[in-house]
Design an enzyme around this catalytic site. Structure first.
Site, PDB file in Angstrom:
ATOM      1  N   GLN A   1      67.175  22.652  13.047  1.00 16.02           N
ATOM      2  CA  GLN A   1      68.105  23.192  12.256  1.00 16.02           C
ATOM      3  C   GLN A   1      68.558  22.154  11.142  1.00 16.02           C
ATOM      4  O   GLN A   1      69.184  22.596  10.057  1.00 16.02           O
ATOM      5  CB  GLN A   1      69.259  23.374  13.218  1.00 16.02           C
ATOM      6  CG  GLN A   1      69.084  24.343  14.065  1.00 16.02           C
ATOM      7  CD  GLN A   1      70.209  24.596  14.987  1.00 16.02           C
ATOM      8  OE1 GLN A   1      71.272  25.660  14.894  1.00 16.02           O
ATOM      9  NE2 GLN A   1      70.432  23.679  16.228  1.00 16.02           N
TER      10      GLN A   1
ATOM     11  N   HIS B   1      66.378  25.986   8.602  1.00 15.79           N
ATOM     12  CA  HIS B   1      67.366  25.879   7.771  1.00 15.79           C
ATOM     13  C   HIS B   1      67.120  25.297   6.531  1.00 15.79           C
ATOM     14  O   HIS B   1      68.068  25.034   5.698  1.00 15.79           O
ATOM     15  CB  HIS B   1      68.796  25.545   8.568  1.00 15.79           C
ATOM     16  CG  HIS B   1      69.168  26.339   9.336  1.00 15.79           C
ATOM     17  ND1 HIS B   1      70.001  25.891  10.550  1.00 15.79           N
ATOM     18  CD2 HIS B   1      68.975  27.565   9.806  1.00 15.79           C
ATOM     19  CE1 HIS B   1      70.426  27.029  11.316  1.00 15.79           C
ATOM     20  NE2 HIS B   1      69.682  27.983  10.859  1.00 15.79           N
TER      21      HIS B   1
HETATM   22  C1  BV8 Z   1      71.241  34.877   9.483  1.00 10.46           C
HETATM   23  C2  BV8 Z   1      71.603  24.695   6.412  1.00 10.46           C
HETATM   24  C3  BV8 Z   1      70.159  36.978   9.582  1.00 10.46           C
HETATM   25  C4  BV8 Z   1      72.921  24.391   5.536  1.00 10.46           C
HETATM   26  C5  BV8 Z   1      72.787  25.940   8.100  1.00 10.46           C
HETATM   27  C6  BV8 Z   1      74.438  36.610  15.486  1.00 10.46           C
HETATM   28  C7  BV8 Z   1      72.896  36.909  15.182  1.00 10.46           C
HETATM   29  C8  BV8 Z   1      72.762  36.506  13.949  1.00 10.46           C
HETATM   30  C9  BV8 Z   1      73.436  35.933  12.983  1.00 10.46           C
HETATM   31  C10 BV8 Z   1      74.744  35.757  13.247  1.00 10.46           C
HETATM   32  C11 BV8 Z   1      75.286  36.321  14.416  1.00 10.46           C
HETATM   33  N1  BV8 Z   1      76.591  35.846  14.523  1.00 10.46           N
HETATM   34  C12 BV8 Z   1      76.989  35.222  13.093  1.00 10.46           C
HETATM   35  C13 BV8 Z   1      75.905  35.117  12.502  1.00 10.46           C
HETATM   36  C14 BV8 Z   1      75.804  34.814  10.956  1.00 10.46           C
HETATM   37  C15 BV8 Z   1      75.505  33.200  10.846  1.00 10.46           C
HETATM   38  C16 BV8 Z   1      76.215  32.299  11.968  1.00 10.46           C
HETATM   39  O1  BV8 Z   1      75.681  32.081  12.998  1.00 10.46           O
HETATM   40  N2  BV8 Z   1      77.507  32.202  11.772  1.00 10.46           N
HETATM   41  C17 BV8 Z   1      78.178  31.158  12.689  1.00 10.46           C
HETATM   42  C18 BV8 Z   1      79.193  30.556  11.948  1.00 10.46           C
HETATM   43  C19 BV8 Z   1      78.949  31.921  13.941  1.00 10.46           C
HETATM   44  N3  BV8 Z   1      74.165  32.863  10.896  1.00 10.46           N
HETATM   45  C20 BV8 Z   1      73.555  33.110   9.915  1.00 10.46           C
HETATM   46  O2  BV8 Z   1      74.050  33.481   8.852  1.00 10.46           O
HETATM   47  C21 BV8 Z   1      72.073  32.449   9.736  1.00 10.46           C
HETATM   48  N4  BV8 Z   1      71.215  33.700   9.153  1.00 10.46           N
HETATM   49  O3  BV8 Z   1      71.743  35.274  10.812  1.00 10.46           O
HETATM   50  O4  BV8 Z   1      70.264  35.868   9.161  1.00 10.46           O
HETATM   51  C22 BV8 Z   1      69.313  37.039  10.810  1.00 10.46           C
HETATM   52  C23 BV8 Z   1      69.765  37.168  12.161  1.00 10.46           C
HETATM   53  C24 BV8 Z   1      68.712  37.378  13.217  1.00 10.46           C
HETATM   54  C25 BV8 Z   1      67.428  36.787  12.948  1.00 10.46           C
HETATM   55  C26 BV8 Z   1      67.228  36.471  11.642  1.00 10.46           C
HETATM   56  C27 BV8 Z   1      67.993  36.642  10.400  1.00 10.46           C
HETATM   57  C28 BV8 Z   1      71.875  31.619   9.034  1.00 10.46           C
HETATM   58  C29 BV8 Z   1      72.573  30.460   9.456  1.00 10.46           C
HETATM   59  C30 BV8 Z   1      72.003  28.995   8.742  1.00 10.46           C
HETATM   60  C31 BV8 Z   1      73.194  28.305   8.060  1.00 10.46           C
HETATM   61  N5  BV8 Z   1      72.780  27.010   7.564  1.00 10.46           N
HETATM   62  N6  BV8 Z   1      72.314  24.720   7.691  1.00 10.46           N
HETATM   63  C32 BV8 Z   1      73.441  22.953   5.510  1.00 10.46           C
HETATM   64  O5  BV8 Z   1      72.622  22.211   6.400  1.00 10.46           O
HETATM   65  O6  BV8 Z   1      74.149  22.502   4.723  1.00 10.46           O
HETATM   66  S1  BV8 Z   1      73.960  25.944   9.441  1.00 10.46           S
HETATM   67  C33 BV8 Z   1      74.292  24.149   9.796  1.00 10.46           C
HETATM   68  O7  BV8 Z   1      75.070  24.401  10.899  1.00 10.46           O
HETATM   69  C34 BV8 Z   1      73.083  23.555  10.509  1.00 10.46           C
HETATM   70  O8  BV8 Z   1      71.687  23.831  10.009  1.00 10.46           O
HETATM   71  C35 BV8 Z   1      72.955  24.043  11.838  1.00 10.46           C
HETATM   72  O9  BV8 Z   1      72.400  24.893  12.196  1.00 10.46           O
HETATM   73  C36 BV8 Z   1      74.779  23.939  12.139  1.00 10.46           C
HETATM   74  C37 BV8 Z   1      75.224  22.983  12.778  1.00 10.46           C
HETATM   75  O10 BV8 Z   1      74.904  23.082  14.044  1.00 10.46           O
HETATM   76  P1  BV8 Z   1      74.590  21.680  14.903  1.00 10.46           P
HETATM   77  O11 BV8 Z   1      73.102  21.176  14.313  1.00 10.46           O
HETATM   78  O12 BV8 Z   1      74.554  22.090  16.230  1.00 10.46           O
HETATM   79  O13 BV8 Z   1      75.534  20.764  14.552  1.00 10.46           O
HETATM   80  P2  BV8 Z   1      77.142  20.487  15.120  1.00 10.46           P
HETATM   81  O14 BV8 Z   1      77.626  19.419  14.307  1.00 10.46           O
HETATM   82  O15 BV8 Z   1      77.662  21.685  15.305  1.00 10.46           O
HETATM   83  O16 BV8 Z   1      76.681  19.907  16.480  1.00 10.46           O
HETATM   84  C38 BV8 Z   1      76.206  18.626  16.817  1.00 10.46           C
HETATM   85  C39 BV8 Z   1      75.877  18.662  18.321  1.00 10.46           C
HETATM   86  O17 BV8 Z   1      75.397  17.586  18.585  1.00 10.46           O
HETATM   87  C40 BV8 Z   1      77.224  18.394  19.014  1.00 10.46           C
HETATM   88  O18 BV8 Z   1      77.174  19.551  20.304  1.00 10.46           O
HETATM   89  C41 BV8 Z   1      77.650  17.263  19.673  1.00 10.46           C
HETATM   90  O19 BV8 Z   1      78.086  17.148  20.894  1.00 10.46           O
HETATM   91  C42 BV8 Z   1      76.116  16.917  19.563  1.00 10.46           C
HETATM   92  N7  BV8 Z   1      75.888  15.245  19.462  1.00 10.46           N
HETATM   93  C43 BV8 Z   1      76.482  14.683  18.337  1.00 10.46           C
HETATM   94  N8  BV8 Z   1      76.039  13.212  18.556  1.00 10.46           N
HETATM   95  C44 BV8 Z   1      75.011  13.232  19.618  1.00 10.46           C
HETATM   96  C45 BV8 Z   1      74.985  14.520  20.066  1.00 10.46           C
HETATM   97  N9  BV8 Z   1      74.069  14.923  21.161  1.00 10.46           N
HETATM   98  C46 BV8 Z   1      73.251  13.896  21.657  1.00 10.46           C
HETATM   99  N10 BV8 Z   1      73.141  12.621  21.214  1.00 10.46           N
HETATM  100  C47 BV8 Z   1      74.231  12.184  19.999  1.00 10.46           C
HETATM  101  N11 BV8 Z   1      74.375  11.053  19.688  1.00 10.46           N
END
Ligand code: BV8
Length: 251
Positions: free
Chosen positions: A98, A116
């Protein structure tokens, strides 16, 4: 884990790059801290205020290109797994990230899907052509296809846009027997549903994270990715070589 896997899918999130010095999204000091998602990572937000969106990605690109930002041992362990699996032609492997950084590539990963998008690429909104970029992207920049300013955007998938490589990802999830999620909070779909899909089709699902994300996995291993990932890869490769030795002895 004591069975040789025939098909492995790994999904990574921001947490795998955290120890390389790249902010995650939802940590207290995370990327989204000073921004509303809808203002900064949606097509509507870009339409409304392209300068602010360009600035958000330009800052992240400058940071990624700093000399001190390097792949960590988790990225290297995944690249090693891919390389070693070349000796096991019956075992399939796919890495889906991602993340929009280039740390997996720099560690040596090749079988990689940036679902992404990528921070070091830009795309012409008119032709869809994709170009590499290492410096700031501005409204004044001309694309090489239309040769006029204002058509370029980051090659990044925003909320509401279709992630990249979904067909290949779905095929792999339906046929894998091991699915590993590393450093992702499971907040963003469809990536957040990959573990359920893999499980539905019979895969063993494993989550490597600092803490529980509340998502449904068969197994959880807590700790820093730079430690949990290398030990997992060692375990997978040890299993494979033991099975290979056994089969060679009893052929
Ligand atoms: C879409 C690029 C239609 C930009 C990003 C249900 C089904 C389908 C869609 C949806 C749905 N419900 C809602 C939706 C819509 C939406 C969505 O999910 N919204 C959320 C807010 C609810 N999704 C979309 O719009 C997607 N498109 O659905 O199109 C479709 C549907 C089905 C099939 C095909 C098409 C598009 C989403 C893409 C958005 N773009 N990024 C950019 O980077 O600026 S998202 C962005 O946020 C990242 O790419 C990543 O995906 C996300 C962040 O998540 P994480 O990587 O998990 O990062 P986070 O900080 O949250 O967590 C870090 C983790 O690491 C933590 O758990 C932490 O504990 C851990 N950690 C930290 N340090 C360590 C560690 N672990 C181990 N070691 C460490 N040292």
């Amino acid at each position: 884990m004591n069975t040789p896997y025939k098909s492995i899918v790994v999904l990574t999130g921001a947490g795998i790059s955290a120890e390389s010095g790249i902010q995650t999204f939802r940590a207290a000091d995370g990327l989204w801290e000073n921004h509303r998602i809808e203002d900064i990572a949606t097509p509507e937000g870009f339409q409304k205020n392209p300068v602010a969106v360009h600035d958000f990605y330009n800052q992240r690109r400058r940071h990624l290109l700093q000399t001190e930002i390097k792949p960590n041992s988790a990225h290297s362990a995944l690249a090693k797994l891919e390389h070693e699996l070349e000796s096991y032609p019956d075992t399939r492997y796919l890495l889906v990230t991602q993340n929009i950084d280039n740390l997996h590539e720099r560690a040596g990963s090749k079988k990689l899907i940036h679902m992404h998008g990528e921070l070091l690429k830009m795309r012409c909104c008119v032709t869809g052509l994709i170009f590499e970029i290492q410096q700031d992207l501005t409204l004044e920049q001309c694309c090489r296809c239309c040769r006029q300013p204002g058509n370029l955007r980051p090659h990044v998938v925003w909320f509401g846009e279709m992630p990249l490589g979904m067909h290949e990802i779905e095929q792999s999830l339906m046929s894998c027997d091991l699915f590993v999620a590393i450093g992702t909070s499971g907040n963003v779909y469809p990536a957040a549903g990959f573990n359920q899909t893999a499980r539905h089709y019979g895969a063993h699902t494993l989550e490597l994270n600092l803490e529980s994300t509340g998502s449904t996995f068969d197994e959880h291993r807590y700790g820093r990715a730079s430690e949990t990932t290398p030990s997992l890869i060692t375990e997978i490769l040890r299993n494979l070589s033991q099975i290979q030795a056994f089969n060679d002895n009893y052929r």
